[in-house]
Every structure is written in C-alpha cells, then in structure tokens.
Design an enzyme around this catalytic site. Structure first.
Site, PDB file in Angstrom:
ATOM      1  N   ASN A   1      -0.288  -0.373  -1.703  1.00  0.00           N
ATOM      2  CA  ASN A   1      -1.508  -1.248  -0.964  1.00  0.00           C
ATOM      3  C   ASN A   1      -2.557  -1.364  -2.013  1.00  0.00           C
ATOM      4  OD1 ASN A   1      -2.886  -2.796   0.516  1.00  0.00           O
ATOM      5  ND2 ASN A   1      -1.942  -2.871   1.650  1.00  0.00           N
ATOM      6  N   PRO A   2      -3.415  -1.915  -2.472  1.00  0.00           N
ATOM      7  CA  PRO A   2      -4.939  -1.916  -2.791  1.00  0.00           C
ATOM      8  C   PRO A   2      -5.724  -0.823  -1.689  1.00  0.00           C
ATOM      9  CG  PRO A   2      -4.143  -3.218  -4.161  1.00  0.00           C
ATOM     10  CD  PRO A   2      -2.924  -3.721  -3.271  1.00  0.00           C
ATOM     11  N   SER A   3      -5.406  -1.560  -0.775  1.00  0.00           N
ATOM     12  CA  SER A   3      -5.904  -0.610   0.107  1.00  0.00           C
ATOM     13  C   SER A   3      -5.668   0.433   0.586  1.00  0.00           C
ATOM     14  CB  SER A   3      -6.124  -1.026   1.359  1.00  0.00           C
ATOM     15  OG  SER A   3      -4.871  -1.291   2.159  1.00  0.00           O
TER      16      SER A   3
ATOM     17  N   THR B   1       5.519  -5.543   3.117  1.00  0.00           N
ATOM     18  CA  THR B   1       6.296  -5.967   2.233  1.00  0.00           C
ATOM     19  C   THR B   1       7.446  -5.405   2.284  1.00  0.00           C
ATOM     20  OG1 THR B   1       3.762  -4.364   1.488  1.00  0.00           O
ATOM     21  CG2 THR B   1       5.655  -3.496   0.319  1.00  0.00           C
ATOM     22  N   GLY B   2       8.027  -4.524   3.071  1.00  0.00           N
ATOM     23  CA  GLY B   2       9.779  -4.542   2.981  1.00  0.00           C
ATOM     24  C   GLY B   2      10.392  -5.766   3.112  1.00  0.00           C
TER      25      GLY B   2
ATOM     26  N   HIS C   1       1.713 -10.280   9.608  1.00  0.00           N
ATOM     27  CA  HIS C   1       3.173 -10.242   9.449  1.00  0.00           C
ATOM     28  C   HIS C   1       3.805 -10.564  10.082  1.00  0.00           C
ATOM     29  CE1 HIS C   1       2.209  -8.060   5.686  1.00  0.00           C
ATOM     30  NE2 HIS C   1       2.116  -6.977   6.064  1.00  0.00           N
TER      31      HIS C   1
END
EC number: 2.4.99.-
Length: 398
Positions: free
Chosen positions: A236-238, A323-324, A370
C-alpha cells in the site's frame, strides 16, 4: 390261567403304559421348552433373536456393527452441511446488518462439516472469473496489454487518465511474469490476528506460491505462525509514505526491511488513485538503483475495475475491494489449489477469545472503506463449495 388270558393281560398293560405316556408328555413340554429357552439365552448372552440365525458349522458367526448408525449420522451431517451452504448464500444476500456473533455461529457450524475440493465447482467459478477479468493476461500491467501511447484510466478516479509514455512503458514487464502458471498449491496469507499461535508457518512455506499483503513481518518469532516464504507481496503506497518517509531519509531502512522477501514480486496500485502513482514509481526506481532482487509490478486498473463489478453482482458494494479479496481472486485463476490463512475480520475467536486485527498490531481499517463481513461471507461460500479452503484455527503440526 388260560394261555389266551395271559396274552390279553399283557396287551392291557401295554395300552395302560401308552395312555400314561400320552397324558404325561403334554404337561411336561412347556417346562422343557422353558429350560431350552433359558439355556439358549445363556449360550447367546442375551443376543436378540433377530441377530440369531441358523447356520452350518462352516458359516462365519455374523458380527453386530455400528456401520448403519454411522451411515445415518453421515447422511444427517451431509444434509446439515448442504442446508448450511444454502443458508450462507441467503445470509450474504440479506441487506440487514448481522452481528459478529451471528457470523461466529455460522463459522462454528461450518467447522463441523468435512471439507473436500470440488473440481467442477472450482472450474465453473474460475471460468466466470476468467470471463470477466482474466487475471492470467490482465492482472498486472505489461507491455503486451498496455502499449506505448495508451491513455490509461485510473481505477477509482476513472475520469482521470495517464498517458503511457516510453519512460513509464519501460517499467512494465514484457508479459505476465508468472512463468510456472498454473501453480499447484498456493497460500494466500492474510494478516489477521487469528494467525498468532497458529503454528501454520511450516505448512505455508510448503506451498508452491505464497501471496502476502502490505509488507507484513515474516521474520523472528512470527515465522512459526505465518511462515517466511513470499513469492508476491502487495504494498500500500501509504506504508511508503508513513513508515518510510516516501523513501527519502528512510530509504536505507526500507531496503533493509525488504531484504527478507528474497526475490518476491512487489505489487503496487500505481494506477488506482493519482496520489499513488508517484510513490509507486519511487519504489520502482529505488529497487532499480539499489539492484535489489525484488521486481516491481503494478495492478492493472481495468482488471481491478472489472473485478469490483464481478463482486458487486454478488453483493459486495463497498467503496473498494480489500487487498485480500483481490489477491484471493487472482489466486483462484493462477492456482489449482488455494488455501487462505489469517482471514479473520472479527474481534474474537469462536471460543470468545479476543483477537487483534493484525497479527502484528491492532490498527483498524477506515470505516466504510472495505466491507469485511460481506466479503468474508463470500469467502465462506467459496470454502463451503470446495473452491478454496479457509484455515479457521491452528494448523496440524506433524
């Protein structure tokens, strides 16, 4: 006495004895029968008459077994599990919000059902995914599916585009890099706190391909529970921004941390939001400059949009897929057998023991971003249908 008289007397005596015999036998027969029954009961130790059959000496003595009872119990369990599968489908389609305890009760019931891979169910579901999304060709951006000059739309900010110029094009692999596809056994390792003390590490590391999410720790004491093998891990870019200072003053720390992932692929959503693009490209250039073993890949935004539409038809309507669930969908297309570990969006176990959100921290996701319980009900359905297998608790250790 005359000779004739003696003969008559003898005949009379014989007739008298015969008469007495006839009168005596009927009175004694019931008593004798009772004796025979008692003797029979002793000889058969109380075995019911239905199980005592006439047989020759050569015939084997039949044994009373509980196979009929076991078959009946098996049929009852099969029927219960079928009803449970239908119940989960109905449950996931409801608009009403269900409590955590509702889900945990369902999971308790599911654990009583034996799991078996269903090849036909798997093939049908995989075909549907391939028809809508085709992870084999479109999962990551490649030079084959995104030529120079393409105006690529972002996944979420779909009205925004980025022109694919040569400098960006050269970041892409020529084609999909998963050369050993289809992989026989794949592990998708979530980060749920349910993994703590699970002892699943050895089993995970035996998989042919291991997917992980968001640069989780895999070294030290946690490896016995989560394994250490990694073939692909999302970023994740964060994380790059918050933990590694956008790879400025903390670049060395980043390179030190990622060394534990060997030659894994790093997968980033560079084209989901415009804010992700620069950070994702920075990861690519950092690895290139340092000659790191890992290779950077980018999620294809069209694949993610198509995948979101696919799951939306099944009731997952959150702002964005987790993402999962994205990686699980990919794994079903790339692998013959898929097993999920660490997928647990609940605050406690079925035994009512508290569970942290992640196995390494208890940081919760943004509310509404989510739709974890809704996604999880879909994953439960895949488990019940034999398409993939969910590891709910500790792993068996040889």
């Amino acid at each position: 006495m005359r000779p004739g008289g003696a003969l008559l007397a003898l005949l009379a005596s014989l007739l008298l004895l015969l008469l007495l015999r006839l009168l005596w036998c009927p009175a004694d027969a019931p008593g004798r029968a009772r004796i025979l029954v008692e003797e029979s009961r002793e000889a058969t130790h109380g075995t019911p008459a239905a199980l005592r059959t006439l047989r020759s000496p050569a015939t084997a003595v039949p044994r009373a077994t509980n196979s009929t009872y076991l078959n009946e119990k098996s049929l009852q369990l099969t029927e219960k599990c079928k009803n449970l599968q239908y119940g989960i489908e109905s449950f996931s389609n409801k608009t009403k919000g269900y409590s955590e305890n509702d889900y945990l009760q369902i999971i308790t019931d599911i654990q009583s059902c034996p799991w078996k891979r269903q090849a036909e169910e798997y093939a049908n579901f995989r075909a549907k995914l391939a028809s809508c999304c085709d992870a084999v060709q479109n999962f990551v951006v490649s030079q084959n599916n995104t030529p120079v000059g393409t105006n690529m739309s972002y996944e979420v900010e779909s009205k925004k585009e980025i022109p694919i110029k040569k400098n960006i094009f050269h970041m892409f692999p020529v084609s999909q890099p998963f050369v050993d596809y289809p992989y026989n056994q794949c592990a998708v390792v979530g980060n749920g706190g349910i993994l703590n003390k699970s002892l699943c590490g050895t089993e995970i590391d035996k998989s042919d391909f291991v997917f992980r999410c968001n640069l989780p720790p895999t070294t030290g004491d946690v490896s016995k529970d989560v394994g250490s093998k990694t073939n692909l891990v999302t970023i994740n870019p964060s994380i790059i921004t918050l933990k590694y200072g956008n790879l400025k003053e903390k670049k060395a720390l980043f390179l030190e941390d990622i060394a534990t992932y060997g030659d894994a692929f790093f997968l980033l959503p560079a084209f989901s939001f415009r804010a992700n693009t620069g950070t994702s490209f920075k990861v690519y250039y950092t690895l290139e400059e340092s000659k790191a073993r890992q290779k950077v890949l980018f999620f294809h935004p069209k694949y993610l949009k198509d995948l979101a539409l696919f799951w939306r038809t099944k009731g997952v309507t959150a702002y964005r897929l987790s993402t999962g669930l994205m990686i699980t969908s990919v794994a079903v297309e790339l692998c013959k057998n898929v097993k999920l570990y660490g997928f647990w969006p609940f605050s406690k176990t079925v035994e009512d023991i508290p569970v942290s959100h992640h196995y390494y921290d208890n940081k919760l996701p943004k509310h509404g971003f989510h739709q974890m319980p809704k996604e999880y009900s879909q994953i439960l359905q895949l488990h019940m249908k034999g398409i993939l297998k969910l590891q709910f608790s500790k792993c068996e250790v040889a």
